[in-house]
Motif scaffolding. Structure first.
Motif, short mmCIF file in Angstrom:
data_model
loop_
_atom_site.label_atom_id
_atom_site.label_comp_id
_atom_site.label_asym_id
_atom_site.label_seq_id
_atom_site.Cartn_x
_atom_site.Cartn_y
_atom_site.Cartn_z
N ALA A 1 0.83 -1.21 0.00
CA ALA A 1 0.00 0.00 0.00
C ALA A 1 0.85 1.25 0.00
CB ALA A 1 -0.93 -0.01 1.22
N ASN A 2 1.78 1.35 -0.95
CA ASN A 2 2.60 2.56 -1.04
C ASN A 2 1.92 3.56 -1.96
OD1 ASN A 2 3.30 0.56 -3.07
ND2 ASN A 2 4.92 1.94 -3.75
N GLY A 3 1.23 4.51 -1.35
CA GLY A 3 0.53 5.53 -2.11
C GLY A 3 -0.61 4.94 -2.92
N ALA B 1 -2.59 8.89 5.45
CA ALA B 1 -1.94 8.65 6.75
C ALA B 1 -1.52 7.19 6.81
CB ALA B 1 -2.87 9.01 7.89
N LYS B 2 -0.53 6.87 6.01
CA LYS B 2 0.06 5.53 5.99
C LYS B 2 1.56 5.66 6.21
CE LYS B 2 -3.21 3.35 2.74
NZ LYS B 2 -3.76 4.50 1.98
N ARG B 3 2.22 4.52 6.31
CA ARG B 3 3.66 4.56 6.55
C ARG B 3 4.38 3.55 5.65
NH1 ARG B 3 3.27 1.91 12.63
NH2 ARG B 3 3.76 -0.27 12.10
N ASN B 4 5.67 3.75 5.49
CA ASN B 4 6.57 2.78 4.86
C ASN B 4 7.48 2.21 5.94
OD1 ASN B 4 6.97 5.06 2.11
ND2 ASN B 4 5.63 3.29 2.15
N GLU B 5 7.83 0.95 5.79
CA GLU B 5 8.71 0.30 6.74
C GLU B 5 9.88 -0.34 6.00
OE1 GLU B 5 6.61 -2.08 9.74
OE2 GLU B 5 4.73 -1.24 9.00
N PHE B 6 11.06 -0.23 6.58
CA PHE B 6 12.28 -0.80 6.02
C PHE B 6 12.98 -1.64 7.09
CE2 PHE B 6 11.62 3.29 3.98
CZ PHE B 6 11.95 3.11 2.64
N ALA C 1 8.70 5.46 8.22
CA ALA C 1 8.55 6.83 7.73
C ALA C 1 7.14 7.01 7.21
CB ALA C 1 9.58 7.12 6.63
N SER C 2 6.71 8.26 7.14
CA SER C 2 5.34 8.53 6.71
C SER C 2 5.24 8.54 5.19
CB SER C 2 4.88 9.90 7.25
OG SER C 2 5.70 10.94 6.72
N GLN C 3 4.05 8.17 4.70
CA GLN C 3 3.77 8.24 3.27
C GLN C 3 3.17 9.59 2.88
OE1 GLN C 3 1.58 5.13 1.37
NE2 GLN C 3 2.47 3.51 2.61
N GLY C 4 2.54 10.26 3.82
CA GLY C 4 1.86 11.51 3.49
C GLY C 4 1.67 12.35 4.73
N SER C 5 0.46 12.32 5.27
CA SER C 5 0.11 13.13 6.44
C SER C 5 1.13 12.89 7.56
CB SER C 5 -1.30 12.78 6.91
OG SER C 5 -1.66 13.52 8.04
N LEU D 1 8.48 4.86 -3.38
CA LEU D 1 7.71 5.99 -3.89
C LEU D 1 6.26 5.85 -3.46
CD1 LEU D 1 8.75 6.54 -7.63
CD2 LEU D 1 9.65 7.68 -5.58
N ASN D 2 5.72 6.93 -2.94
CA ASN D 2 4.29 7.00 -2.62
C ASN D 2 3.67 8.05 -3.53
OD1 ASN D 2 4.39 5.26 -0.06
ND2 ASN D 2 5.93 6.83 0.36
N ARG D 3 3.00 7.58 -4.57
CA ARG D 3 2.41 8.50 -5.55
C ARG D 3 0.99 8.83 -5.12
NH1 ARG D 3 4.83 6.95 -11.35
NH2 ARG D 3 6.08 5.13 -10.82
N TRP D 4 0.73 10.11 -4.99
CA TRP D 4 -0.61 10.57 -4.65
C TRP D 4 -1.09 11.48 -5.79
CZ3 TRP D 4 -2.50 7.78 -0.95
CH2 TRP D 4 -1.67 7.30 0.07
N GLY D 5 -1.93 10.94 -6.65
CA GLY D 5 -2.37 11.68 -7.82
C GLY D 5 -3.19 12.90 -7.51
N HIS D 6 -3.87 12.89 -6.35
CA HIS D 6 -4.71 14.02 -5.94
C HIS D 6 -4.41 14.35 -4.48
CE1 HIS D 6 -6.84 12.11 -9.30
NE2 HIS D 6 -7.33 13.30 -9.58
N ALA D 7 -3.14 14.56 -4.18
CA ALA D 7 -2.69 14.65 -2.80
C ALA D 7 -3.29 15.83 -2.05
CB ALA D 7 -1.17 14.73 -2.75
N TYR D 8 -3.30 17.00 -2.70
CA TYR D 8 -3.61 18.23 -1.98
C TYR D 8 -4.78 18.97 -2.63
CZ TYR D 8 1.01 18.00 0.25
OH TYR D 8 2.12 17.64 0.98
N LEU D 9 -5.70 19.43 -1.80
CA LEU D 9 -6.62 20.45 -2.28
C LEU D 9 -5.84 21.72 -2.53
CD1 LEU D 9 -9.63 21.51 -2.66
CD2 LEU D 9 -9.28 22.51 -0.40
N VAL D 10 -6.12 22.38 -3.65
CA VAL D 10 -5.50 23.67 -3.96
C VAL D 10 -6.58 24.74 -3.85
CG1 VAL D 10 -4.21 25.01 -5.66
CG2 VAL D 10 -3.89 22.53 -5.53
N PRO D 11 -6.68 25.44 -2.73
CA PRO D 11 -7.73 26.46 -2.58
C PRO D 11 -7.37 27.74 -3.33
CG PRO D 11 -6.41 26.35 -0.59
CD PRO D 11 -5.87 25.30 -1.51
N GLN D 12 -8.01 27.96 -4.45
CA GLN D 12 -7.78 29.16 -5.23
C GLN D 12 -8.42 30.36 -4.54
OE1 GLN D 12 -9.85 26.70 -5.84
NE2 GLN D 12 -11.64 27.28 -7.06
#
Length: 616
Positions: A51-53, A125-130, A139-143, A548-559
């Protein structure tokens, strides 16, 4: 396609290729033609190994919704025979919080199903483990950051009810002479450096350590830009700032861009902002300052006041810790071990316990909702029908209420009877892509030889990194020195200043989607070699793994106008926050206008109160 609704990869490719036409056979290895291993790359170990991204399967399912594959090709739907009091779409912090609020509000006497499209709950709010030379690293994947709330606040009571104790944020000891922080975000100080790449004048690039104390002396920056940046660091900002959410200054800031505000407050030129501050300034919304509402820089602290004297805190895997605490409170057997911060962080997830019959709340993973529709006229309907895709099969469940805690970009596609006013509002939500790259290194001596533990660079992939000491309840080593392995997190954003907002986010998303893991891996290795090669860095020896944690829609962009509206009309989120659509309430985290797990919790609480009143 089988008679039972199984969708094969060939069916999927046929449908999407026909739908997307020439765009899918153009130059750059489109996502739809990329093998899963080329997209996912290395995934790490532990509960989050698959579940990486946004994984290849998550993206494939999402694109079938986007391309209306199910509308063009009727598929048999199997009824599960289940009817729930509430179905929550999305198992991130918003959806999990909604499930917990619903369970508590109904004293666990009503049934609730959470449908989550990823292989594990948590959203971003996920994590990666090594495992690096026998040491377990997280380490965190996002939040990432957690902020201690004000005493007596709603958030303080909520965290306390989960067993999150701020006093337990104790961190590894600093075993070396170089200071280190507790988050992956770079700041400034004597342990900080700027790196200017080859394009700045020297073929091998230029390091400037402790740049602000040195007043940027030696930096390959034009004299005018240097004066502007130094003035920004040293000149007090006397312009008024908002004191509460929605006051006159807040509304004025929401009418201009963050770039405009920086120019007025600090006398910066657009070129200086775009060349040296973008996209780090505005990075909390995933894009540069030129398209962001200026209020986005002030909103988090006004919406969610916190005990700033304690500084930001961080679970070992970022706000994965919050998600896991919520799940432990919802389903105690879902995370094995004691209900302590150490136990919840270190114990394994019992996936079988998430979706068991007869328990009041169930979490169903790998389940992508493709259709939501009231049964009959929405205003008079008593039930909602939900269809979801799971492992190639389509299933239907019924429920008396729905809470949407999923990605806002999917809602116009999946809520089939959504009125035009809601559709128009959601069309004004723009989302920026992001990659969180976690690079596990066997040591960080190459940074220590420069006398730093954090840095920012101009040119290449990513923008900054910082060595961080990890909270000790994660079970790691008690101290951290340059000889210890660690994970360096790089945030990769896709700002293109000067272009329109839709163009920026769409261009960035296409780049994220069409680039194989191997290309990003090479770029990251080359970046490290360019910056640290003279300090003895050897990628083959020193890098233990890259995720790599790919987030295609990671952030709201408040215009500008997103928060408070324009021309007397309310902001686009107000309709969804104020009024459910019949039996459907909205709890998307971006309804607050900021990407923050605290917004997820607050929006979830509001949505649960709204659905609770439906049958009163």
């Amino acid at each position: 396609m089988s008679d039972h609704g199984k969708i094969t990869r060939r069916d999927f490719l046929n449908g999407t290729l026909l739908a997307s036409g020439a765009a899918l056979v153009s130059t750059a290895c489109p996502f739809q033609l990329m093998a899963a291993e080329d997209w996912n790359g290395n995934t790490g170990i532990g509960d989050y190994a698959d579940a990486n991204g946004n994984t290849h399967q998550v993206m494939a399912d999402g694109h079938m919704i986007r391309d209306h594959v199910f509308d063009r090709t009727p598929v048999a739907i199997q009824s599960t025979g289940e009817t729930y009091d509430c179905v929550i779409v999305g198992g991130g912090i918003s959806g999990l919080s909604a499930a917990l609020f619903y369970q508590r509000a109904t004293s666990a006497k009503k049934s609730c199903l959470v449908l989550e499209n990823h292989p594990i709950f948590g959203g971003e709010a996920k994590r990666n483990e090594f495992n690096v030379d026998g040491q377990h690293l997280i380490a965190s994947q996002g939040s990432a950051m957690w902020f201690q709330p004000m005493p007596g606040s709603f958030l303080e009571h909520f965290y306390d009810s989960l067993g999150i104790d701020p006093r337990q944020f104790q961190y590894q000891q600093n075993a070396g002479s170089i200071a280190t922080g507790v988050t992956p975000y770079a700041g400034d100080g004597s342990n900080f450096g700027f790196f200017f790449g080859a394009g700045a004048g020297r073929a091998d690039g230029t390091w400037l350590i402790d740049p602000w104390t040195k007043k940027l002396e030696g930096a390959p920056i034009a004299a005018e830009a240097k004066c502007e940046l130094l003035a920004m660091q040293t000149t007090p900002d006397h312009r008024p700032k908002p004191r509460r959410h929605g006051d006159a200054i807040a509304r004025q800031l929401d009418s201009i861009t963050l770039e405009d505000d920086l120019m007025m407050r600090h006398g910066l030129s657009r070129d200086t902002i775009r060349r040296y501050l973008s996209p780090v300034t505005g990075g909390g919304s995933g894009i540069g300052a030129d398209v962001l509402s200026a209020y986005s820089d002030y909103a988090p602290d006004l919406l969610f006041p916190w005990e700033q004297q304690h500084g930001p805190q961080m679970f070992p895997g970022g706000n994965t810790g919050v998600a896991r605490h919520i799940v432990k409170a919802l389903l105690p057997n879902a995370i094995q071990g004691p209900a302590t911060m150490a136990g919840i962080c270190q114990s394994r997830v019992n996936f079988a316990a998430l979706d068991q019959p007869h328990q009041p709340t169930r979490i169903r993973l790998r389940s992508t909702v493709i259709s939501i529709q009231h049964e009959g006229e929405p205003a008079h309907s008593s039930h909602v029908s939900i269809v979801y895709l799971r492992e190639g099969w389509l299933y239907r469940v019924r429920c008396r209420s729905v809470i949407l805690a999923n990605g806002s970009w999917t809602i116009n596609s999946i809520v089939r009877d959504l009125p035009a006013a809601y559709r128009h509002a959601y069309a004004q939500f723009f989302r920026a892509p992001c990659i969180m790259a976690n690079v596990a290194v066997r040591n960080w001596r190459f940074l220590a030889r420069l006398g730093i533990s954090q840095c920012q660079w101009f040119g290449g992939i990513g923008n900054y990194l910082a060595v961080r000491r990890v909270a000790t309840f994660g079970g790691g080593a008690p101290s951290l020195s340059p000889d210890n392995p660690t994970v360096l997190t790089l945030k990769i954003l896709f700002a293109n200043p000067g272009r329109s907002l839709p163009e920026q986010v769409n261009t960035g998303r296409y780049q994220l989607m069409t680039t194989p893991f191997s290309v990003y891996e090479k770029q990251l290795r080359d970046q490290f070699a360019t910056m640290f090669g003279k300090q003895g860095f050897d990628g083959h020896r020193d890098i233990a793994g890259i995720i790599l944690n790919r987030w295609g829609h990671a952030y709201l962009v408040p215009q500008p106008g997103f928060f408070f509206g324009t021309n007397g009309k309310p902001g686009p989120a107000e309709l969804m926050r104020r009024q459910p659509f019949a039996r459907i309430a909205f709890a998307n985290s971006d309804l607050s206008g900021i990407m923050d797990h605290r917004a997820s919790i607050i929006e979830a609480h509001r949505a649960v109160r709204q659905v609770a009143s439906l049958d009163e």
